[in-house]
Design an enzyme around this catalytic site. Sequence first.
Site, PDB file in Angstrom:
ATOM      1  CE  LYS A  49     -23.513  93.948 100.675  1.00 12.63           C
ATOM      2  NZ  LYS A  49     -23.698  94.383 102.067  1.00 12.63           N
ATOM      3  CB  SER A 299     -16.768  92.526  97.722  1.00  8.72           C
ATOM      4  OG  SER A 299     -16.454  93.752  97.079  1.00  8.72           O
TER       5      SER A 299
END
Length: 317
Positions: A49, A299
């Site tokens: 992110k 992720s």
Amino acid sequence: MFDKVEAAYDRIKNYVNKTPVMTSTTLNDQLDCKCFFKCENFQKIGAFKFRGALNTVLQLSDEAKEKGVITHSSGNHAQALALAAKIVGIKAVIVMPENAPTVKVNATKGYGAEIVVCGSKPGDREEAVKPLIEKYNYTLVHPSDDLTIFQGAGTAAYELIKEVGSLNYIFCPVGGGGLLSGTAIATKGLLPEASVIAVEPKNADDAYRSFKAGTILPSINPNTIADGLRTQLGPNTFKVVMKYVDDIITVSEEAIIDAMQFLWERMKLIIEPSGAVSLAGVLSGQIEVKNKRVGIMVSGGNIDLTEFFNNFREKIS
């Protein structure tokens, strides 16, 4: 859009970690293929992110920087925007659901962001953000649906392909679709013949249903251990997914935990459930990977280990 991913890479490369690509002989032998893990758990804030958040904040106007930014997130995007704002020197306000993992809430506060708590139902986050934008004129940095967010997220797959070369498949988790959109754009830009496979928890299968229906369908009670994947596709990510993603498959909660256990035990990678979903998809056998070169997007690795370590403390007390 591929040129935007390349531009994002040039913009953020001096700030982000170039995360490692790791392999497992055990897994390769088990599946009779070659798997390459892009380990974004080693990224700043522990997840991919940060790439998109920084790409977005660096492009804000001076007026927008003066007002500050706001977002809603269960944790990883919250931390990412908080750190990006800190680096640039602007205010960040983060709306977080009441059930957000404590480790992510504390980390977000640690980066200096202001936290606003909201309910945990779908739509609660957006409703909490609206009056704050109206009152303070903050710039909303959406967790996944902003173009600059997923263009920045795509730099992870861009790095992976630049390092390992040709791939037949890239497996990527999907929640709001930011990482998936960026991954698909980067993959098709560099390897047009490669297939992009999205993986989603069965208990939060709105992306799967939307992909099959050809229209965005709402998230219905997304009760999954993969807390980062409880959000749903937005208009921008949906368009990219429909254009560039080859298929979406779903996996069970048990499969996610099994994949997470493999990564912890065999590869010594501390991965959160959302980060293990892509491997769960590979292991599910729904896509034939024998004799193929397979990219696996990991992720993030932000998981609350308080209870884990408290068990050890209890044993020595």
